[in-house]
Design a protein around this motif. Structure first.
Motif, short mmCIF file in Angstrom:
data_model
loop_
_atom_site.label_atom_id
_atom_site.label_comp_id
_atom_site.label_asym_id
_atom_site.label_seq_id
_atom_site.Cartn_x
_atom_site.Cartn_y
_atom_site.Cartn_z
N LEU B 70 0.83 -1.21 0.00
CA LEU B 70 0.00 0.00 0.00
C LEU B 70 0.86 1.26 0.00
CD1 LEU B 70 -2.87 -0.92 2.49
CD2 LEU B 70 -2.66 -1.37 0.04
N ASN B 94 -8.72 -12.62 2.72
CA ASN B 94 -9.62 -11.56 3.16
C ASN B 94 -9.05 -10.16 3.02
OD1 ASN B 94 -12.04 -12.95 3.93
ND2 ASN B 94 -10.87 -13.86 5.60
N GLN B 95 -7.75 -10.05 3.18
CA GLN B 95 -7.16 -8.71 3.12
C GLN B 95 -6.57 -8.45 1.72
OE1 GLN B 95 -6.98 -5.63 5.58
NE2 GLN B 95 -5.58 -6.87 6.78
N TYR B 100 -8.12 -4.48 -3.63
CA TYR B 100 -8.37 -3.62 -4.79
C TYR B 100 -9.88 -3.41 -5.00
CZ TYR B 100 -9.33 -2.30 -9.54
OH TYR B 100 -9.86 -1.69 -10.64
N TRP B 101 -10.61 -4.50 -4.88
CA TRP B 101 -12.07 -4.42 -5.08
C TRP B 101 -12.71 -3.43 -4.11
CZ3 TRP B 101 -16.38 -5.82 -7.71
CH2 TRP B 101 -17.58 -5.90 -7.00
N ARG B 102 -12.30 -3.51 -2.86
CA ARG B 102 -12.94 -2.69 -1.83
C ARG B 102 -12.53 -1.23 -1.92
NH1 ARG B 102 -10.65 -4.18 2.90
NH2 ARG B 102 -12.29 -3.26 4.12
N THR B 103 -11.23 -0.99 -2.13
CA THR B 103 -10.71 0.37 -1.94
C THR B 103 -10.27 1.05 -3.22
OG1 THR B 103 -8.45 -0.41 -1.70
CG2 THR B 103 -9.78 -0.34 0.30
N ASN B 104 -10.19 0.31 -4.34
CA ASN B 104 -9.66 0.85 -5.60
C ASN B 104 -8.15 1.04 -5.55
OD1 ASN B 104 -10.81 1.14 -8.08
ND2 ASN B 104 -10.86 3.38 -8.00
N VAL B 105 -7.51 0.56 -4.49
CA VAL B 105 -6.05 0.66 -4.36
C VAL B 105 -5.48 -0.75 -4.55
CG1 VAL B 105 -4.12 1.25 -2.85
CG2 VAL B 105 -6.22 2.62 -2.79
N PRO B 106 -4.65 -0.96 -5.58
CA PRO B 106 -4.13 -2.31 -5.82
C PRO B 106 -3.17 -2.78 -4.73
CG PRO B 106 -3.72 -0.85 -7.70
CD PRO B 106 -4.19 0.01 -6.57
N GLY B 138 -9.76 -12.18 -6.85
CA GLY B 138 -8.77 -11.17 -6.47
C GLY B 138 -7.35 -11.69 -6.36
#
Lengths: 349, 321
Positions: B70, B94-95, B100-106, B138
């Motif tokens: 990150l 889970n993390q 990426y899906w949740r936060t748009n941050v790869p 993912g």
């Protein structure tokens, strides 16, 4: 390594700077309280809130006292489910909360994840998952990367958990790793006496969770988490020590959750006798009385502040409630960021 | 120059570290000791700040890698054995997989899993985890079968912006050799025809590619021409290449070393039945390990996994239909 200390507020700590920080923090507490009161009311009235509602009622002082020590754009803050106040004190905007709870497509999670799972990792706010203790090593890794890249400087990374999460393997592995690497990790444990319905006697067998700091070889502090003055004092110290390179800092605040685990939970398992102890003091009331005792703000000024905050809450709910919900037909339904690259090579991802 | 599959993995890590200062290696005993299999031998000497020994904390190792990613780093995590990734499973699925899906941050992390069975390794140092990880959205799951792929696919994994589970097979570490490395490899997600043929298709991956090629060579003596498809990457999976092969041969056998319930072989058959039922001249077959934990004694172990002999027998049955 020094033995864990219990930190209290003394009058000599009441500098001008402290007074200003106290009032700023109190405002964040009040914002969180009024915002969450509205969330709870909307949850009970039904229909408006997408998913569950998890409140930080009773924990605002302890939560915000950490957030306010950190600088957004520089430090890292990974709040947990009862850290509405801490998130705001760190710099999260109110709209991030209302958009996520009301299911606006414009929120940081765009409807893909909900309520307290929100975050903005690129702004130093990693987005928690439900599996407790896991953010300890994530924040540790963020700090480690900064050290490797030469950008750590005097930044710190803070993460919050409750008494229940201290029983997880993730918590242990994460703190131990941060301690081995001597990284500036501030770990705030809110001991609110119950993990969902499980009392601390079924959670751990040591006298005080702060004793664990000794075992990890890190500095530890205990504080009355209902007392904003003491909480500010302890987090000022701990964050300063972490910035100075003294390694991970563990703070254990003792308090009582003044709500259920979520708003679906009436918390009938909390003994009425416990609700009459000092643990159950409402930190917002305690802080307000302190402000008046110190003559820092008049009753009229306090009311003015409360009205201002109420307007901000109204605006945040109003705006989010008029925004579009996520559209399944516009959703690309791809879990990989490189899906275009990979699907160019083959027919499936 | 000649190098082994294991040396290719070491060379790829050297090259990744050399190319990009954001790459770092994290794992148990990987520093001065060079790793349990010596996949990081001398790398700490070359890159003292970027080859870090971790505590025995698989959960935290993955958490640290996620956090580092990150912040712009490119971590390569070595699990000492694929089996131990079970202790980091939560952080992986889970993390890392949802991030990426949740936060748009790869979340660009590479997790190396020394996978699969070797004689005498037993139930906890032999597992093949690709099917478990492929189940979760993912994640990219790579299963190189050759020295060349071990090298290029590991470099590709590091440059990809998503979490990659890199399943490297321990059975291939020492005895699989190549004379040189090609300049480039096939792209991720593209299967390879390991051996052309026209009477039946065997779809497989990782160490089983070599068992299947041996079985195909054996059947050649009787005039059967067996096509072996090496998936290379089990997710994404190259359905086009599989279907094109089945279109040529009309017969399909899927072979995997993992346990038989579900998994990659079942997924391949499901896709072929769904999209290419009309291409099949016989019911598609699959061959996996037995449905027990992986045995310790070499006699039992050899009978537990698919081998050239029982792959050959399965093919003869398929060809008779």
């Amino acid at each position: 390594m020094a033995a864990p200390q219990t930190i209290t507020f003394t009058e000599q700590d009441a500098t001008d700077d402290f007074r200003q920080q106290y009032l700023v923090t109190y405002r964040h507490m009040l914002s969180a309280r009024l915002l969450e009161d509205r969330l709870a009311a909307l949850y009970r009235s039904g229909g408006k809130i997408v998913g569950g509602v998890y409140l930080g009622r009773g924990q605002e002082a302890y939560s915000a006292a950490l957030g306010v020590q950190l600088k957004k754009g520089k430090d890292i803050y990974a709040g947990l489910i009862r850290d509405q106040a801490g998130r705001m004190a760190f710099g999260e905007i109110m709209l991030d909360t209302t958009r996520t709870y009301l299911g606006s497509a414009l929120g940081p999670m765009r409807g893909r994840d909900g309520n307290i799972h929100r975050g903005r990792p690129k702004e130093g706010m990693p987005a928690m998952i439900s599996h407790l203790g896991t953010m300890v090593s994530v924040v540790t890794g963020m700090l480690l990367a900064r050290r490797l890249q030469g950008t750590l400087g005097d930044t710190v990374g803070a993460t919050c958990i409750g008494d229940g999460a201290t029983s997880t393997g993730s918590f242990h592995e994460g703190i131990n790793t941060a301690a081995v690497e001597k990284l500036p990790l501030v770990i705030s444990v809110a001991n609110n006496q119950f993990a969902y319905s499980t009392p601390t006697t079924r959670q751990y067998a040591c006298d005080d969770l702060v004793e664990r700091a000794v075992g990890y070889g890190i500095e530890g502090y205990s504080v009355d988490g209902t007392d904003l003055a003491a909480s500010l004092t302890v987090f000022r110290l701990a964050v300063k020590r972490a910035r100075e390179g003294q390694g991970p800092q563990m703070i254990v605040g003792t308090l009582l959750r003044l709500s259920g685990h979520g708003e679906h939970d009436d918390a009938s398992y909390i003994p009425p006798t416990m609700r009459k102890t000092a643990l159950a003091r409402d930190c917002v009331t305690v802080a307000e009385e302190f402000i008046q005792t110190q003559s820092w703000l008049s009753t009229a000024k306090l009311k003015e502040m409360r009205d201002e905050v109420r307007h901000e809450v109204d605006d945040a709910f109003s705006q989010a409630s008029h925004e579009p919900a996520p559209d399944p037909y516009k959703e690309p339904w791809r879990a990989l960021s490189s899906w275009k690259q990979l699907e160019g090579d083959t027919n499936e991802a | 120059m000649s190098l082994t599959y294991l040396e290719a993995i070491r060379e790829a890590q050297y090259e990744a570290l050399r190319r990009d200062p954001k790459v770092f290696l994290y794992g148990q005993d990987i520093g001065q000791f060079g790793g349990a299999f010596k996949a990081t031998k001398n790398l700490q000497r070359e890159f003292p700040d970027r080859v870090l020994d971790s505590p025995i904390s698989e959960d935290a190792m993955i958490g640290v890698a996620i956090g580092a990613a990150l912040e712009g780093a490119r971590p390569i995590v070595e699990m000492q054995f694929a089996d131990f990734s079970a202790c980091g499973f939560n952080q992986i699925i889970n993390q890392a997989a949802t991030h990426y899906w949740r936060t748009n941050v790869p979340c660009p992390i590479t997790i190396r899993l020394p996978s699969g069975g070797t004689p005498g390794s037993g139930p906890f140092h032999s597992q093949s985890m690709e099917g478990i990880y492929a189940h979760y959205p993912g994640l990219v799951i790579l299963t190189p079968a050759t020295v060349e792929d071990a090298y290029h696919m590991l470099l590709d994994a590091v440059s990809l912006d998503d979490p990659v589970i890199f399943c490297e097979h321990k059975f291939l570490y020492y005895h699989l050799k190549a004379d040189s490395l090609p300049e480039t490899g096939l792209p991720i997600g593209k299967a390879r025809i390991a051996r052309p043929g026209r009477h039946a298709t065997v779809v497989t991956y990782s160490a089983m590619v070599h068992e299947c090629v041996r079985a195909a060579d054996e059947l050649q003596r009787d005039g059967w021409q067996i096509e072996v498809v090496d998936l290379r990457s089990v997710k994404p999976i190259d359905t086009d290449t599989i279907l094109a092969s089945v279109a040529r041969t009309g017969r399909l056998l899927c072979v995997g070393e993992a346990f038989p319930w579900g998994g990659v072989t079942a997924e391949v058959i499901s896709k072929v039945v769904e999209d290419g039922f009309h291409l099949l001249d016989a019911p598609p077959q699959r061959l996996n390990s037995k449905d027990t934990p992986i045995p310790y004694h070499p006699n039992l172990w050899r009978a537990h996994r698919p081998t050239a002999a029982n792959i050959g027998a399965a093919l003869r049955g398929l060809l008779k239909f």
